[in-house]
Design a protein around this motif. Structure first.
Motif, PDB file in Angstrom:
ATOM      1  N   TYR A   3       0.841  -1.182   0.000  1.00  0.00           N
ATOM      2  CA  TYR A   3       0.000   0.000   0.000  1.00  0.00           C
ATOM      3  C   TYR A   3       0.882   1.240   0.000  1.00  0.00           C
ATOM      4  N   ASP A   4       0.574   2.171  -0.859  1.00  0.00           N
ATOM      5  CA  ASP A   4       1.221   3.480  -0.822  1.00  0.00           C
ATOM      6  C   ASP A   4       0.164   4.490  -0.399  1.00  0.00           C
ATOM      7  N   ARG A   5       0.169   4.858   0.894  1.00  0.00           N
ATOM      8  CA  ARG A   5      -0.758   5.886   1.359  1.00  0.00           C
ATOM      9  C   ARG A   5      -0.259   7.212   0.815  1.00  0.00           C
ATOM     10  N   GLU A 105      -9.185   9.529   2.281  1.00  0.00           N
ATOM     11  CA  GLU A 105      -7.796   9.073   2.185  1.00  0.00           C
ATOM     12  C   GLU A 105      -7.653   8.279   0.894  1.00  0.00           C
ATOM     13  N   VAL A 107      -5.177   5.633  -1.404  1.00  0.00           N
ATOM     14  CA  VAL A 107      -4.100   4.647  -1.286  1.00  0.00           C
ATOM     15  C   VAL A 107      -3.941   3.959  -2.643  1.00  0.00           C
ATOM     16  N   HIS A 109      -2.744   0.629  -4.301  1.00  0.00           N
ATOM     17  CA  HIS A 109      -2.387  -0.769  -4.020  1.00  0.00           C
ATOM     18  C   HIS A 109      -1.526  -1.272  -5.168  1.00  0.00           C
ATOM     19  N   GLU A 142       0.025   7.395  -9.115  1.00  0.00           N
ATOM     20  CA  GLU A 142      -0.117   8.157  -7.877  1.00  0.00           C
ATOM     21  C   GLU A 142      -0.724   9.528  -8.163  1.00  0.00           C
TER      22      GLU A 142
END
Length: 166
Positions: A3-5, A105, A107, A109, A142
């Protein structure tokens, strides 16, 4: 699964709003943008004096490739919500009054199917793959996810501002 928050933001609104319509508009926005929406929780508490406090949590997921998917976590939290009649162009309309926070939020994946996690060697290869081979693609996804989240937040703010002026 990695996961890249990316970012988390909060909208604060105090005044008039239409909770059911806000809920519907934002849910439809996610559906229209090809997200699968799961309502993880809905909790409603009646407070003294007839006011309500509601907590709603959504998880919205969209597959963008075999390796990536977008994930938005949305929390609604109306507090001290009461029903009021508002005069809109000479017509009485039911609205809500109180405070409402909406937290969003996003994220990214990566390897959501966990194809690259079966062995330590595959995990190592995934790290190389992410950092060197597809770094630009990761950055593009992103940015795209952040822009989608910002569009969602802008939609929520605009709708709350529009209904709050009544």
């Amino acid at each position: 699964m990695e996961y890249d928050r990316l970012i988390k933001t909060k909208i604060k609104h105090n005044g008039f709003y239409d909770f059911k319509e806000t809920y519907r508009i934002l849910f439809e926005w996610l559906i229209d943008h090809n997200y699968d929406v799961n309502e993880k929780s809905y909790k409603e508490v009646l407070q003294a004096g007839g006011a309500k406090e509601i907590e709603v949590e959504w998880e919205a997921v969209r597959k963008v490739s075999d390796y990536f998917r977008f994930y938005l976590k949305v929390k609604f939290h109306p507090m001290g919500m009461t029903s009021v009649d508002v005069d809109v162009d000479g017509v009485k309309q039911k609205m809500n009054k109180g405070a409402m926070d909406i937290e969003v939020e996003c994220v990214l994946h990566k390897d959501y199917a966990e194809t690259w996690t079966k062995t330590p060697f595959l995990k190592f290869l995934r790290t190389l793959y992410d950092k060197y081979l597809i770094r630009e693609r990761v950055e593009q996804y992103e940015m795209k996810l952040i822009l989608e989240m910002e569009e969602f937040v802008a939609q929520a703010k605009a709708f709350l501002a529009m209904t709050g002026k009544r």
